[in-house]
Scaffold this motif. Structure first.
Motif, PDB file in Angstrom:
ATOM      1  N   VAL A  98      18.018  25.338  41.662  1.00 14.42           N
ATOM      2  CA  VAL A  98      18.107  26.478  41.039  1.00 14.42           C
ATOM      3  C   VAL A  98      18.200  26.585  39.404  1.00 14.42           C
ATOM      4  N   PRO A  99      17.933  27.324  38.614  1.00 14.94           N
ATOM      5  CA  PRO A  99      17.840  27.028  37.371  1.00 14.94           C
ATOM      6  C   PRO A  99      19.615  27.024  36.909  1.00 14.94           C
ATOM      7  N   SER A 110      26.060  33.391  36.696  1.00 18.43           N
ATOM      8  CA  SER A 110      25.453  33.045  38.135  1.00 18.43           C
ATOM      9  C   SER A 110      24.589  33.850  38.498  1.00 18.43           C
ATOM     10  N   THR A 111      24.500  35.158  38.247  1.00 21.57           N
ATOM     11  CA  THR A 111      23.677  36.171  38.758  1.00 21.57           C
ATOM     12  C   THR A 111      22.282  35.665  38.277  1.00 21.57           C
ATOM     13  N   GLU A 112      22.134  35.531  36.884  1.00 22.23           N
ATOM     14  CA  GLU A 112      20.903  35.231  36.499  1.00 22.23           C
ATOM     15  C   GLU A 112      20.192  34.163  36.852  1.00 22.23           C
ATOM     16  N   MET A 113      21.050  32.953  37.220  1.00 21.93           N
ATOM     17  CA  MET A 113      20.487  31.837  37.902  1.00 21.93           C
ATOM     18  C   MET A 113      19.727  32.059  38.914  1.00 21.93           C
ATOM     19  N   ILE A 114      20.373  32.829  40.002  1.00 24.64           N
ATOM     20  CA  ILE A 114      19.911  33.116  41.258  1.00 24.64           C
ATOM     21  C   ILE A 114      18.514  34.114  41.061  1.00 24.64           C
ATOM     22  N   VAL A 115      18.819  35.124  40.208  1.00 24.04           N
ATOM     23  CA  VAL A 115      17.462  35.889  39.901  1.00 24.04           C
ATOM     24  C   VAL A 115      16.231  35.053  39.497  1.00 24.04           C
ATOM     25  N   GLU A 116      16.444  34.302  38.622  1.00 25.54           N
ATOM     26  CA  GLU A 116      15.177  33.108  38.430  1.00 25.54           C
ATOM     27  C   GLU A 116      14.980  32.252  39.307  1.00 25.54           C
ATOM     28  N   TYR A 117      16.075  31.818  40.331  1.00 30.24           N
ATOM     29  CA  TYR A 117      15.658  31.042  41.514  1.00 30.24           C
ATOM     30  C   TYR A 117      14.445  31.742  42.239  1.00 30.24           C
ATOM     31  N   TRP A 118      14.443  33.328  42.380  1.00 30.45           N
ATOM     32  CA  TRP A 118      13.742  33.733  43.109  1.00 30.45           C
ATOM     33  C   TRP A 118      12.353  34.221  42.383  1.00 30.45           C
ATOM     34  N   ALA A 132      21.828  39.386  30.884  1.00 31.01           N
ATOM     35  CA  ALA A 132      22.618  39.688  31.987  1.00 31.01           C
ATOM     36  C   ALA A 132      23.672  40.196  31.696  1.00 31.01           C
ATOM     37  N   ALA A 133      24.492  39.698  30.751  1.00 29.73           N
ATOM     38  CA  ALA A 133      25.746  40.271  30.347  1.00 29.73           C
ATOM     39  C   ALA A 133      25.963  41.796  30.002  1.00 29.73           C
ATOM     40  N   ARG A 134      24.958  41.992  29.339  1.00 27.18           N
ATOM     41  CA  ARG A 134      24.699  43.235  28.672  1.00 27.18           C
ATOM     42  C   ARG A 134      24.472  44.198  29.964  1.00 27.18           C
ATOM     43  N   PHE A 135      23.865  43.828  30.759  1.00 26.62           N
ATOM     44  CA  PHE A 135      23.202  44.921  31.862  1.00 26.62           C
ATOM     45  C   PHE A 135      24.146  44.609  33.146  1.00 26.62           C
ATOM     46  N   THR A 136      25.080  43.975  32.984  1.00 30.18           N
ATOM     47  CA  THR A 136      26.110  44.122  34.057  1.00 30.18           C
ATOM     48  C   THR A 136      27.442  44.599  33.563  1.00 30.18           C
ATOM     49  N   TYR A 137      27.665  44.929  32.281  1.00 25.53           N
ATOM     50  CA  TYR A 137      28.773  45.491  31.751  1.00 25.53           C
ATOM     51  C   TYR A 137      29.092  46.696  32.070  1.00 25.53           C
ATOM     52  N   ASP A 138      30.606  46.641  32.449  1.00 24.83           N
ATOM     53  CA  ASP A 138      31.157  48.070  33.113  1.00 24.83           C
ATOM     54  C   ASP A 138      32.122  48.565  31.777  1.00 24.83           C
ATOM     55  N   SER A 139      32.021  49.541  31.312  1.00 29.50           N
ATOM     56  CA  SER A 139      32.392  50.203  29.960  1.00 29.50           C
ATOM     57  C   SER A 139      33.849  50.437  30.479  1.00 29.50           C
ATOM     58  N   GLN A 140      34.191  50.722  31.454  1.00 29.53           N
ATOM     59  CA  GLN A 140      35.447  51.237  31.814  1.00 29.53           C
ATOM     60  C   GLN A 140      36.263  49.781  32.099  1.00 29.53           C
ATOM     61  N   TYR A 141      35.835  49.039  32.798  1.00 32.55           N
ATOM     62  CA  TYR A 141      36.646  47.802  32.948  1.00 32.55           C
ATOM     63  C   TYR A 141      36.444  46.669  31.954  1.00 32.55           C
ATOM     64  N   GLU A 142      35.450  46.974  30.845  1.00 31.22           N
ATOM     65  CA  GLU A 142      35.214  46.282  29.652  1.00 31.22           C
ATOM     66  C   GLU A 142      35.030  44.834  29.941  1.00 31.22           C
ATOM     67  N   ALA A 168      20.615  42.407  39.394  1.00 30.88           N
ATOM     68  CA  ALA A 168      19.705  41.755  40.200  1.00 30.88           C
ATOM     69  C   ALA A 168      18.325  42.450  40.818  1.00 30.88           C
ATOM     70  N   ALA A 169      18.785  43.651  41.410  1.00 34.93           N
ATOM     71  CA  ALA A 169      17.688  44.238  41.944  1.00 34.93           C
ATOM     72  C   ALA A 169      16.816  45.246  41.171  1.00 34.93           C
TER      73      ALA A 169
END
Length: 470
Positions: A253-254, A280-288, A316-326, A338-339
Motif C-alpha cells: 500500500v502506498p 489514509s483514504t488516499e493511500m487505499i485509493v491508490e492501492y486500488w 483528498a483533504a479538500r474533497f473530503t472537507y465538511d464545511s459544517q464540521y470544519e 474514494a468512490a
C-alpha cells in the motif's frame, strides 16, 4: 491525531453525555419536499430482500446497490441510471425547491427527485447508525441522504439528514447538519445515536431516503450507485476478547505522512494532525490503482508540491472537507470521495474483531480503522489521540498488526508501523476508555472504512460478504 477528536469522544458512547440531555431543535430537511412521507414507518421489506450478515454479534451493514435493490425502493422522479453500473438518477423531476447554502449564503433553485429504500430491520435493534453512499455529482448537482426509522416502542424517529454531499465544492459546499434531534436521538455530524441507551430505547428498523438535486432547468443529474447504513448496538466495554492471529500477509500500500502537510491549506483544516482521514483514504485509493490526475492537482500551489511532493493528500483533504464540521474527518465523506474514482466502492461499517480484518487482508483488501488511545496504550506509536484514522495493511507471522499510520511520521517511508495485536485490537474495538487524566471517554467500537474496486475477484467478493458487505 485528528481534529475529529472533539466529536468522536461522544459518538460511540452517547449515553455518557446524554443523561438529562435536552431535546435538540426540530429537524428540518433541505428537501422540503411535498412528496416526502411524514414519518419513516409504514414500509415493509421487499419480497426477497436480504439481511446483511452480522459483523460480530452487534453490527449490521445493509446496502442498496443492485438493479433489484433500486427497483424495490419507492421512486418519485428518480429513474434507473444508464451504463454498466446499476444506479439511480433524475428522470422527470418530482418538484423544484430553493436551497440557501449556509456556507456561502447563495440561494439556488433546484429540481429534485427522491428514492426511498424499503424498511430494513437490523439483526439487532441499534443504538447507532452511520449511512454511507457512492455517487457522481456533475457540476450543478448534489445529493442529500436521510435516515428515518421506528423505535422498538413502535414510535417513529422522523427524518434525519445524514449528509448533503457533492464531489466538488465550487457551486455547492458539502456539509453535515447540526442541531438535529427528536428528544430521544441526535445526529452527531455523521452518526445517528440514541441519546440514552440505558433506557433500553433502540432503533428497530430504518429506511434511507436519497434526494437528488440539479440546478433548475438543466439536464445534468447526480447518479447514486450505492447507499447503505451500518446499524449497531455495541455494548459498553473497556476491554474486548483477545483473538489469535491466523493470517500472515502484508499488502503493498502506498505510504503517505500527514505530518509533512502541517500548515497546508487552513481553509481545509490546516494539514498535519487534522488530516489523518484523507491521508489514509488516499493511500487505499491508490492501492486500488486510482489517483487524481495532473489536471486534478493543478489547484495545489507549486510551493507545496515542491515541499512535500504529495499534492494528492492535499487534494483528498479538500474533497473530503465538511464545511459544517470544519474538518476532513467525516466518515462517509471519506468513503464517498474514494468512490468518485472510476468503479470504486466504499462503505463505513464496524467489524467485530481482528479476525474479521484478517479475512479482508487475506483476500487482498486493506482497511482504515478509527481508534483513540493514550500514548502508553499503543507501543511504538509515540503519541496519544482522542480520535485517529490509520490503515491496516497486514499481519505478521506472530499476529501483530502492520499499519500505515500517517501520524507522527517525519517522512512517507516512516508511516509503516507494527503494533502489538492485543493493544491494537483493544483500542480499536472498545467503546469506553480512560484518558491520561483518568476520566472516562468513548471509543469507536470497531468503526472502519472498507474500500474496493469493482474489478475484485470472487475470493475478495466472498471476503466482503463474510463481514457483512454485500
Amino acid at each position: 491525531m485528528t481534529h475529529a477528536a472533539s466529536r468522536r469522544t461522544v459518538l460511540t458512547a452517547a449515553a455518557l453525555a446524554a443523561a438529562g440531555a435536552t431535546a435538540a431543535p426540530a429537524l428540518v430537511s433541505a428537501a422540503n419536499a411535498a412528496s416526502a412521507p411524514a414519518t419513516a414507518s409504514g414500509a415493509t421489506p421487499a419480497a426477497g430482500a436480504h439481511t446483511a450478515a452480522v459483523q460480530g454479534p452487534h453490527a449490521d451493514y445493509r446496502g442498496w446497490s443492485t438493479a433489484a435493490d433500486w427497483s424495490a425502493g419507492a421512486a418519485e422522479g428518480a429513474a434507473p441510471a444508464g451504463g454498466d453500473r446499476p444506479g439511480i438518477a433524475i428522470g422527470t423531476p418530482a418538484g423544484r425547491t430553493d436551497y440557501t447554502d449556509p456556507h456561502t449564503g447563495t440561494t439556488t433553485a433546484y429540481d429534485y427527485a427522491v428514492w426511498t429504500s424499503p424498511a430494513h430491520t437490523p439483526a439487532a435493534p441499534a443504538t447507532e447508525a452511520v449511512a454511507s453512499w457512492n455517487a457522481a455529482t456533475p457540476a450543478g448537482t448534489w445529493i442529500q441522504v436521510e435516515l428515518g426509522g421506528t423505535y422498538n416502542d413502535g414510535t417513529d424517529t422522523g427524518w434525519f439528514v445524514m449528509g448533503r454531499w457533492a464531489a466538488g465544492d465550487t457551486d455547492f459546499r458539502r456539509t453535515s447538519v447540526d442541531g438535529q434531534g427528536d428528544g430521544r436521538s441526535s445526529i452527531w455530524t455523521d452518526t445517528f445515536a440514541v441519546d440514552d441507551a440505558s433506557t433500553g430505547l433502540r432503533l428497530a428498523s430504518y429506511r434511507l431516503r436519497v434526494t437528488l438535486y440539479r440546478a433548475a432547468g438543466t439536464g445534468a443529474t447526480p447518479t447514486v450507485w450505492r447507499v447503505g447504513a451500518m446499524a449497531s448496538d455495541v455494548p459498553d466495554r473497556f476491554e474486548v476478547p483477545a483473538t489469535t492471529g491466523s493470517v500472515a500477509r502484508e499488502l503493498t500500500v502506498p505510504r503517505y505522512s500527514q505530518t509533512i502537510h502541517q500548515g497546508d491549506y487552513k481553509e481545509y483544516d490546516g494539514g498535519g494532525e487534522a488530516w489523518c482521514s484523507p491521508t489514509s483514504t488516499e493511500m487505499i485509493v491508490e492501492y486500488w490503482g486510482r489517483r487524481p490526475t495532473a489536471d486534478d492537482l493543478a489547484w495545489v500551489d507549486l510551493q507545496r508540491k515542491k515541499r512535500h511532493q504529495d499534492p494528492q493528500v492535499d487534494h483528498a483533504a479538500r474533497f473530503t472537507y465538511d464545511s459544517q464540521y470544519e474538518g476532513c474527518g467525516n466518515w462517509p465523506f471519506n468513503t464517498a470521495y474514494a468512490a468518485t474514482y472510476s468503479a470504486m466502492n466504499g462503505v463505513v461499517t464496524r467489524l467485530g474483531s481482528l479476525t474479521d480484518a484478517e479475512t479482508l487482508i487475506a483476500a487482498g483488501i486493506p482497511l482504515i480503522t478509527s481508534q483513540s488511545f493514550t500514548e502508553a496504550e499503543l507501543t511504538g506509536a509515540g503519541y496519544g489521540t482522542s480520535g485517529h484514522l490509520m490503515t491496516v495493511i497486514g499481519f505478521t507471522a506472530e499476529g501483530d498488526v502492520i499499519a500505515n499510520d500517517p501520524a507522527n511520521s517525519p517522512t512517507d517511508s516512516a508511516v509503516r508501523k507494527v503494533y502489538r495485536r492485543r493493544e491494537f485490537e483493544n483500542i480499536w474495538l472498545r467503546t469506553k476508555r480512560y484518558t491520561d487524566k483518568g476520566s472516562v471517554a468513548s471509543g469507536t467500537g470497531g468503526v472502519c472504512y472498507v474500500l474496493w474496486g469493482s474489478e475484485i475477484t470472487d475470493a475478495q467478493r466472498a471476503a466482503l460478504a463474510s463481514v457483512g458487505i454485500v
